[in-house]
Scaffold this motif. Structure first.
Motif, mmCIF file in Angstrom:
data_model
loop_
_atom_site.group_PDB
_atom_site.id
_atom_site.type_symbol
_atom_site.label_atom_id
_atom_site.label_comp_id
_atom_site.label_asym_id
_atom_site.label_seq_id
_atom_site.Cartn_x
_atom_site.Cartn_y
_atom_site.Cartn_z
ATOM 1 N N LYS A 54 0.822 -1.215 0.000
ATOM 2 C CA LYS A 54 0.000 0.000 0.000
ATOM 3 C C LYS A 54 0.857 1.267 0.000
ATOM 4 O O LYS A 54 0.649 2.180 -0.803
ATOM 5 C CB LYS A 54 -0.922 0.026 1.221
ATOM 6 C CG LYS A 54 -1.772 -1.200 1.422
ATOM 7 C CD LYS A 54 -2.707 -1.063 2.588
ATOM 8 C CE LYS A 54 -2.032 -0.829 3.920
ATOM 9 N NZ LYS A 54 -1.205 -1.943 4.386
ATOM 10 N N THR A 55 1.822 1.320 0.911
ATOM 11 C CA THR A 55 2.650 2.522 1.043
ATOM 12 C C THR A 55 3.516 2.731 -0.186
ATOM 13 O O THR A 55 3.666 3.867 -0.671
ATOM 14 C CB THR A 55 3.525 2.429 2.304
ATOM 15 O OG1 THR A 55 2.667 2.447 3.462
ATOM 16 C CG2 THR A 55 4.490 3.602 2.387
ATOM 17 N N THR A 56 4.085 1.664 -0.723
ATOM 18 C CA THR A 56 4.917 1.796 -1.921
ATOM 19 C C THR A 56 4.085 2.284 -3.100
ATOM 20 O O THR A 56 4.552 3.097 -3.902
ATOM 21 C CB THR A 56 5.574 0.451 -2.269
ATOM 22 O OG1 THR A 56 6.313 -0.018 -1.137
ATOM 23 C CG2 THR A 56 6.530 0.600 -3.441
ATOM 24 N N PHE A 57 2.858 1.816 -3.201
ATOM 25 C CA PHE A 57 1.966 2.300 -4.258
ATOM 26 C C PHE A 57 1.734 3.810 -4.108
ATOM 27 O O PHE A 57 1.815 4.564 -5.089
ATOM 28 C CB PHE A 57 0.640 1.545 -4.194
ATOM 29 C CG PHE A 57 -0.391 2.034 -5.175
ATOM 30 C CD1 PHE A 57 -0.187 1.900 -6.541
ATOM 31 C CD2 PHE A 57 -1.561 2.630 -4.733
ATOM 32 C CE1 PHE A 57 -1.140 2.360 -7.452
ATOM 33 C CE2 PHE A 57 -2.517 3.082 -5.630
ATOM 34 C CZ PHE A 57 -2.299 2.954 -6.993
ATOM 35 N N GLY A 58 1.468 4.245 -2.888
ATOM 36 C CA GLY A 58 1.273 5.669 -2.649
ATOM 37 C C GLY A 58 2.507 6.486 -2.986
ATOM 38 O O GLY A 58 2.415 7.554 -3.599
ATOM 39 N N ARG A 59 3.662 5.984 -2.626
ATOM 40 C CA ARG A 59 4.907 6.713 -2.913
ATOM 41 C C ARG A 59 5.201 6.759 -4.411
ATOM 42 O O ARG A 59 5.768 7.742 -4.904
ATOM 43 C CB ARG A 59 6.065 6.064 -2.161
ATOM 44 C CG ARG A 59 5.955 6.231 -0.651
ATOM 45 C CD ARG A 59 7.197 5.808 0.088
ATOM 46 N NE ARG A 59 7.083 6.062 1.510
ATOM 47 C CZ ARG A 59 8.081 5.977 2.377
ATOM 48 N NH1 ARG A 59 9.282 5.622 1.931
ATOM 49 N NH2 ARG A 59 7.889 6.233 3.653
ATOM 50 N N ALA A 60 4.803 5.726 -5.123
ATOM 51 C CA ALA A 60 4.978 5.753 -6.584
ATOM 52 C C ALA A 60 4.135 6.859 -7.194
ATOM 53 O O ALA A 60 4.565 7.540 -8.136
ATOM 54 C CB ALA A 60 4.614 4.403 -7.182
#
Length: 332
Positions: A54-60
């Motif tokens: 979830k967090t990596t998706f947001g950071r992308a």
């Protein structure tokens, strides 16, 4: 790209090389072929267990980690950006339009800076104001919107409670007047009563400023209270996506059903059926074949182990990635 959506991704992937040897490196795919569309003005939720990406998706979507596959586009009607190809002035402008509210209000604020300086920092770094007076005016404006008093601006973060600190973090994120805000577990560290206050503040600010939120959380009760639409993520992939009420009333994917069954009931006599998930999320460096969830799914078959399911539309706005969703729905 449709003007109805602020953010659209197609087969978005984010991978990181792991391993010490140059010729023996593996790729950890934290986000794997995610196709998603976030409508303008929505409160869009992404849920899943820790380690689901979830967090990596947001950071992308913030251009904070490199996109290694697929595409992501931002279109607010004034600018249109390919997020995988941003640089220079376009990247600087996108930084103004897309902001992040961090999870931990204690670690996110510098103890050496006053609240005024913390909120003003994005304006000064981005050069958005021509004078100190203009900076102070903008800071006072956004502080008032976030229910902070003028005398708070002279104090340091240690003088505030967790809820007040999170309001300072929100003010810092909104001072550049963004269009897109990612709230990454932004109420997880707060007491329940304070959570409700912060969530209501975010909703009121959305109406006042015309914001679009991506709300990342593992707390389904918070998502039910806040979000218009929810995507369920597992091992870097979207398992199910639907309007919030539709998803909570009729979940289709076994993983979604397992998450919902784990929500505690307020009725002590409720002996509802609990679907426990056995085992841990597999490593992103050693993904299962077929459906990513089959190693923990009680309904998995040989087809699930051999072939990856495609995302299917089961009704308007509701899509699911499962070979057996129709069969399982009939069985219920």
């Amino acid at each position: 790209m449709s003007s109805e959506y602020l953010i659209q991704t197609r087969d978005l992937s984010v991978g990181f090389p792991v391993g010490g040897q140059l010729f023996n490196r593996r790729v950890l795919k934290a986000v794997n072929h995610v196709t998603l569309a976030i409508p303008k003005g929505s409160f869009f939720g992404v849920v899943g267990e820790s380690g689901s990406g979830k967090t990596t998706f947001g950071r992308a979507l913030l251009n904070a980690v490199p996109i290694t596959g697929g595409s992501a586009h931002y279109d607010d009607g004034e600018v249109n950006y390919d997020l995988g190809d941003l640089a220079g002035a376009d990247l600087k402008e996108y930084r103004r339009r897309a902001q992040l509210i961090f999870q931990d209000p204690y670690a996110a604020l510098s103890p050496r800076m006053t609240v005024r300086d913390i909120i003003a920092e994005p304006l000064e770094v981005m050069g958005l104001c021509k004078s100190r007076d203009e900076v102070d005016e903008r800071v006072r404006e956004v502080a008032a919107m976030c229910r902070l008093n003028i005398e708070h601006l002279r104090r340091f973060p240690h003088a505030f409670s967790g809820g007040q600190r999170q309001r300072i973090s929100i003010a810092r994120a909104l001072v550049s007047r963004p269009r897109f805000v990612i709230a990454d577990e932004s109420v997880a560290a707060l007491d329940v009563s304070i959570q409700a206050d912060i969530l209501n503040l975010l909703k009121s600010l959305q109406d006042e400023m015309g914001l679009t939120y991506l709300f990342i959380s593992h707390d389904l009760s918070v998502v039910a209270h806040t979000c218009d639409h929810v995507a369920v993520m597992y091992l870097g992939q979207i398992m199910e996506s639907a309007p919030t009420r539709q998803l909570f009333e009729a979940p289709r994917h076994p993983y979604t059903k397992a998450l919902f069954s784990a929500i505690p009931s307020l009725d002590p006599d409720d002996k509802g059926k609990v679907q426990r998930l056995e085992g841990e999320i597999p490593s992103p460096t050693n993904r299962p074949t077929g459906c990513q969830f089959h190693t923990r799914c009680p309904s998995a078959t040989d087809l699930c182990r051999q072939k990856e399911p495609e995302m299917e539309i089961c009704e308007a706005g509701h899509s699911v990635s499962c070979h057996r969703w129709q069969e399982l729905q009939t069985a219920v």
